[in-house]
Scaffold this motif. Sequence first.
Motif, PDB file in Angstrom:
ATOM      1  N   GLN B 233      51.085 -52.577 105.318  1.00  0.00           N
ATOM      2  CA  GLN B 233      52.473 -52.171 104.610  1.00  0.00           C
ATOM      3  C   GLN B 233      53.163 -51.295 105.232  1.00  0.00           C
ATOM      4  N   GLU B 237      57.048 -52.432 106.921  1.00  0.00           N
ATOM      5  CA  GLU B 237      57.935 -52.107 105.847  1.00  0.00           C
ATOM      6  C   GLU B 237      57.898 -53.010 104.769  1.00  0.00           C
ATOM      7  N   GLU B 239      58.299 -53.979 101.085  1.00  0.00           N
ATOM      8  CA  GLU B 239      58.421 -53.681  99.894  1.00  0.00           C
ATOM      9  C   GLU B 239      57.841 -54.654  98.840  1.00  0.00           C
ATOM     10  N   SER B 240      56.949 -53.990  97.820  1.00  0.00           N
ATOM     11  CA  SER B 240      56.334 -54.873  96.838  1.00  0.00           C
ATOM     12  C   SER B 240      57.436 -55.519  96.366  1.00  0.00           C
ATOM     13  N   LYS B 242      60.298 -56.659  96.788  1.00  0.00           N
ATOM     14  CA  LYS B 242      61.133 -57.545  97.441  1.00  0.00           C
ATOM     15  C   LYS B 242      60.511 -58.486  98.114  1.00  0.00           C
TER      16      LYS B 242
END
Lengths: 306, 306
Positions: B233, B237, B239-240, B242
Amino acid sequence: MPKKCEHLNKEIFNCLMKSINTILLDCDGVLYRGNCMVPGVDAVLNKLKSMGKRLFYVTNNSSKTRIQFSKKLASFGFPVCENNVISSSYSTAMYLRSKLNLNKDHVFCIGSDNLVTELKQACLKVVTPEIPEGVGGVEKALNYKLHPDVACVLIANDENLTYLKVAEGMRYLLSKDHECIFVATNSDSSYPVGVDILLPGAGSCVKMLETAVGRNVDVTCGKPNVTMLKAVQDEFEIESDKTLMVGDRLDTDIEFASHCSLRSLLVLTGCANSGDVTRIQNGDVPDTSVPNYYTESLADLAKYLV
Amino acid sequence: MPKKCEHLNKEIFNCLMKSINTILLDCDGVLYRGNCMVPGVDAVLNKLKSMGKRLFYVTNNSSKTRIQFSKKLASFGFPVCENNVISSSYSTAMYLRSKLNLNKDHVFCIGSDNLVTELKQACLKVVTPEIPEGVGGVEKALNYKLHPDVACVLIANDENLTYLKVAEGMRYLLSKDHECIFVATNSDSSYPVGVDILLPGAGSCVKMLETAVGRNVDVTCGKPNVTMLKAVQDEFEIESDKTLMVGDRLDTDIEFASHCSLRSLLVLTGCANSGDVTRIQNGDVPDTSVPNYYTESLADLAKYLV
């Protein structure tokens, strides 16, 4: 109130001898460890035999034929012939004889060559996995032509197990054209060799195939399952209420005795130790794992047999 | 009140596109089946890419390197490079990099050659099982000298799995001299090949070793476990809030999205079918297996992308 077990003594033993005619003996951990006899066991077994007690040697090991087993037992000086050996291979063979159409049904067998021999001696028709040279060869699994008359997939401990063998077993179990019964010789997850090395047992091989097909075996023929006894009980005229089981493992031997309504004697020369006896007496094990009696070694019986 | 899922439509899609910048795509069953692309998926992926969405291809398959995967994906015309592939091999390698002492600790790896390659590319030190010629050779397992610096036993799907490899893994896990973490790439019990043949999956191999040692793996790195995402992750990068996960399996892809707090889209071109959608809407599946949205095929997105 949890079940308790009694330490064997002369009075209990005399009482026991009057009420039983048959003794089922687990082998490894009771009679020997690896290639070393538990000291004094030979004299006890011969004395029991001379008193007219019937002795059966009961093992989950499916890697030897009954003849090979009886030779090993005889080498220690135990009173034995092939017919006194009840192995999981033999109970499996007898179980399958009662379930399959002997004229047609074939058994797809993942296991040792000696298991295959045992099945064939019981007049069962056997198909073995196609072992490719070396390992690998998934294309072979895909092109493998299923035998149309396979009606059982049997899995046992197999020191030559490969991915491909499991893939072949899987194809039979998932094939719409085969209604296979799914059978295991036994479910021991591991077994000891040498001083302190464990090898994978039948239970590990079974779990791989069970997981792959998303289905559990229909029947396991070894201890602690009643099938182990039921498959041979008529042949040997074993009367549960006149039979004593001697073993060193709570979860196989003693459970087996409980499931089959046999009396049971735990010895501490194998898996179980004095800590287990404490756990038993404290009520920390299930009732089905509690033996009727315990003693340090089967050789202790010599004291009462004079 | 059980969670429901919505059928994708233009309004939902437009809303979704505004709130996400990243799409995680399961591969088999979503983008292709075997060697056949799901019709129209190539155009959709290229359009999404041209709109600035980041695409990652997320697979539990550990039998190919990321380069090999990206070549397969590129052959269908998908926008892909090696760095867009998140395989269970890669997430495992990244996880182990974060857990092991890279100067000393070795990984004993039961799995494909390509998994070993992936681990080595991540600068991990790898020990592989000693494969005897052919199968068998239990004496070799007994005499096998354990590598003193093995600190992890890793098991994956291995089409060359043998009993002996499992025995070797078992020795490390049971050795008093080794404190090994016990890791699996993924837990899929089987996987489909060809038209209607299933082969054993990593989960089957894992179960054999778990059963043999009487212990479950400490970590599984593939979907549906959060480790699959957590291990990569930061690097990517992601982002959960998004990110959208697209998949065809409730118990891997959709569970994975739930565990990682991603939004999820179920497609019906692979494992799940309209019957599963009915089960979902009837509240017959666990909440964690309920996708936010479903549509028949990923190619349906073309309608909303004009």
